[in-house]
Motif scaffolding. Structure first.
Motif, PDB file in Angstrom:
ATOM      1  N   TRP A  26       0.822  -1.144  -0.010  1.00  0.00           N
ATOM      2  CA  TRP A  26       0.056  -0.012   0.043  1.00  0.00           C
ATOM      3  C   TRP A  26       0.894   1.194   0.209  1.00  0.00           C
ATOM      4  O   TRP A  26       0.686   2.017  -0.791  1.00  0.00           O
ATOM      5  CB  TRP A  26      -0.762   0.014   1.150  1.00  0.00           C
ATOM      6  N   ARG A  73       2.891   1.603  -3.323  1.00  0.00           N
ATOM      7  CA  ARG A  73       1.800   2.148  -4.214  1.00  0.00           C
ATOM      8  C   ARG A  73       1.415   3.651  -4.372  1.00  0.00           C
ATOM      9  O   ARG A  73       1.206   4.241  -5.309  1.00  0.00           O
ATOM     10  CB  ARG A  73       0.511   1.396  -4.019  1.00  0.00           C
ATOM     11  N   TYR A 105       5.042   0.973  -8.271  1.00  0.00           N
ATOM     12  CA  TYR A 105       4.074  -0.229  -8.612  1.00  0.00           C
ATOM     13  C   TYR A 105       4.614  -1.604  -8.546  1.00  0.00           C
ATOM     14  O   TYR A 105       4.026  -2.447  -8.293  1.00  0.00           O
ATOM     15  CB  TYR A 105       3.251   0.162  -9.874  1.00  0.00           C
ATOM     16  N   ALA A 134       5.585  -2.629  -5.379  1.00  0.00           N
ATOM     17  CA  ALA A 134       4.239  -3.174  -4.523  1.00  0.00           C
ATOM     18  C   ALA A 134       3.682  -4.503  -5.153  1.00  0.00           C
ATOM     19  O   ALA A 134       3.262  -5.347  -4.298  1.00  0.00           O
ATOM     20  CB  ALA A 134       3.170  -1.968  -4.830  1.00  0.00           C
ATOM     21  N   ASP A 186      -6.202  -4.996  -3.815  1.00  0.00           N
ATOM     22  CA  ASP A 186      -5.105  -4.177  -4.025  1.00  0.00           C
ATOM     23  C   ASP A 186      -4.187  -4.548  -5.238  1.00  0.00           C
ATOM     24  O   ASP A 186      -3.675  -3.780  -5.923  1.00  0.00           O
ATOM     25  CB  ASP A 186      -4.056  -4.276  -2.873  1.00  0.00           C
ATOM     26  N   VAL A 207      -2.891  -2.084  -8.468  1.00  0.00           N
ATOM     27  CA  VAL A 207      -1.455  -2.137  -8.891  1.00  0.00           C
ATOM     28  C   VAL A 207      -1.412  -2.475 -10.197  1.00  0.00           C
ATOM     29  O   VAL A 207      -0.436  -1.814 -11.162  1.00  0.00           O
ATOM     30  CB  VAL A 207      -0.349  -2.999  -7.872  1.00  0.00           C
TER      31      VAL A 207
END
Length: 536
Positions: free
Chosen positions: A342, A345, A350, A353, A380, A384
């Protein structure tokens, strides 16, 4: 370097080896007694117990502690986060116990192993140990209190596995008997499990009804560790209340694009969450529960991400992750990697993540974790992947997320009239492409944007976009775009000297008349009246 590592490992393992030796010495001493007295097991979670410091270990070996104190020391080893060491010590003690030893000794040592197995994600091992503890607790020599404790741990395991209905049924059965027996530590523990389940269901009213009772039971227990758990879950409750008041349905999915002004509605609950988390960390540090202080710090890090300090939070999370890995706390590692993803991100990192989410997924599969964590991980991941341009992958992750949420609503309890309470019903979180749609609309706020062009930008079909808007936001994409343009127009009237005609043209309305009609429908007054009110 190898020698240094060996020395360090030996040093870290020494306390639990000494603990095992002390317990073995105790058992040998116990077996030499002609008549064994029943062991009183009322010290599971008792903060008032104090144990010899490291420089007095030799003296402790010469004068073994009482059986209850040694079992308490095993629990303390587990609470400190040394899950492997506590498991080894408890197993060693069990091997040395005589078959006719007091049932409480068997029960507590099996519970130590079960609790450590849960934190390590080994649910099958936890179940075996709970079955063994249950067998010992069923002895005619027990009064039923041990069986209640074993059942409470079964509820905890059911919660870890995502079997919320089973966990709730157990808590409903054991809570009042625990309080009647004044077993306040376990009563507070049971309430913490109930609150965690209500939190997964977003039943905020239900949590509010249980909060004072949980805190009072924890205070009566005099147990710092249980108090930390109760304060931590109540902090998580206020954190969820904070994010639920944001304009976006799910702050975790949209944090990086939030306008600071949009976060204003959550400030009160966010501060309350921070107060609970900081109080929990203070209690943990005062009682020298370093491991508990670390996982409470994880929730403080989540708040920091929400309040715009993701860079600072990411640095702290990386340090904590190394400690969790060293201690073998896999469940906590999954949660921590989710928070790290999180934070990364929100910083626009990205690919990093995605890596953290993939590792968390592998750990979840390895440990059999099947609760709300999987929902968050899938959701999530869709965000992403969309940011990385993998629309098909994002759609697949979102579909998996919906499949995880679907069974929850199908299995949730309904009222006699067939209605599911709104607080219990889980509304699916918005898919990745709706946030992409919002950004695209804002980038073209002054244009008459065709819905087909918006759908193409989002990488979905026109019917999918329209149905998703209607299902999750209750209005069509056209109405949503019009409302955004009107909201920005009103802000422009409030904050600038522009005329009504200039504002109408700036935000894509073909004429001042059309703008005035739509403005009156949305705000109940003419735009010219808004200007006069500002002037006055």
């Amino acid at each position: 370097m190898a020698a240094q590592e060996t020395d360090r490992t030996a040093f870290m393992a020494a306390p639990c080896r000494r603990l095992l030796a002390a317990i073995v010495g105790l058992v040998e001493n116990h077996l030499r007694r002609p008549r064994a007295k029943p062991i009183e097991i009322r010290i599971f979670l008792d903060r008032r117990l104090r144990f010899p410091s490291a420089n007095r270990d030799n003296a402790g070996m010469k004068r073994p502690a009482s059986p209850s104190a040694s079992i308490a020391a095993t629990w303390e080893c587990a609470r400190s986060g040394d899950l492997r060491g506590a498991t080894e010590a408890a197993r060693g003690a069990l091997r040395q116990l005589a078959p006719d030893a007091a049932p409480g000794s068997h029960v507590e040592l099996h519970l130590v192993i079960a609790s450590c197995a849960m934190r390590q994600g080994d649910h099958s091992e936890a179940m075996r140990e709970l079955d063994a503890a249950g067998h010992s607790a069923s002895s005619p020599r027990t009064d039923g209190s041990l069986a209640l404790r074993v059942e409470t741990w079964r509820a905890e395991l059911a919660y870890f596995q995502g079997r919320y209905s089973a966990a709730t049924e157990i808590i409903d059965r054991v809570l009042e008997p625990l309080e009647q027996r004044r077993d306040w530590s376990y009563a507070a523990f049971a309430l913490r499990i109930r609150i965690a389940i209500l939190l997964a269901r977003a039943d905020y009213e239900g949590i509010a009804a249980q909060a004072d009772r949980a805190v009072k039971d924890a205070e009566k227990s005099g147990d710092d560790y249980v108090m930390v758990q109760v304060l931590n879950v109540l902090g998580a409750f206020h954190f969820d209340c904070a994010t639920s008041k944001l304009p976006e349905p799910h702050a975790r999915g949209h944090l990086s694009s939030l306008d600071p002004r949009d976060a204003a509605p959550m400030e009160t609950d966010a501060r309350e969450a921070l107060r609970f988390f900081q109080r929990a960390r203070a209690v943990a540090e005062r009682a020298h529960y370093e491991f508990a202080a670390w996982y409470v710090a994880g929730n403080i890090e989540r708040l920091e991400i929400l309040l715009g300090h993701a860079d600072r939070a990411v640095r702290a999370i990386r340090k904590r992750l190394k400690i969790l890995q060293a201690k073998g706390a896999k469940y906590d590692e999954i949660v921590t990697r989710s928070n790290l993803a999180w934070g990364l991100r929100t910083l626009g990192q990205y690919r990093e993540a995605l890596h953290e989410l993939d590792v968390a997924f592998n750990l979840a599969r390895e440990t059999g974790t099947s609760n709300v964590l999987l929902e968050f991980l899938e959701y999530d991941r869709s965000i992403v992947l969309a940011a990385l341009g993998d629309t098909s992958g994002a759609q697949a992750s979102y579909r998996r997320y919906l499949r995880l949420v679907g069974p929850w609503n199908r299995n949730a309890q309904v009222s006699p009239g067939g209605e599911m309470p709104a607080a219990v019903r889980k509304r699916p979180l918005e898919p990745f492409f709706l946030k992409s749609a919002d950004r695209f609309i804002l980038e073209h706020i002054g244009e008459a944007l065709p819905v087909g062009r918006l759908a193409n930008h989002c990488g979905v079909g026109l019917r999918t976009l329209e149905k998703t808007f209607t299902d999750l936001r209750g209005l069509t994409p056209v109405a949503h775009m019009r409302n955004l343009r009107l909201d920005h127009a009103r802000r422009a009237l409030d904050e600038s000297d522009a005329t009504v005609a200039e504002v109408a043209a700036r935000f894509g309305f073909g004429s001042s008349t059309t703008f005035a009609l739509e403005y009156r429908k949305r705000f109940g007054m003419a735009p010219s009246r808004t200007k006069r009110a500002i002037a006055n």
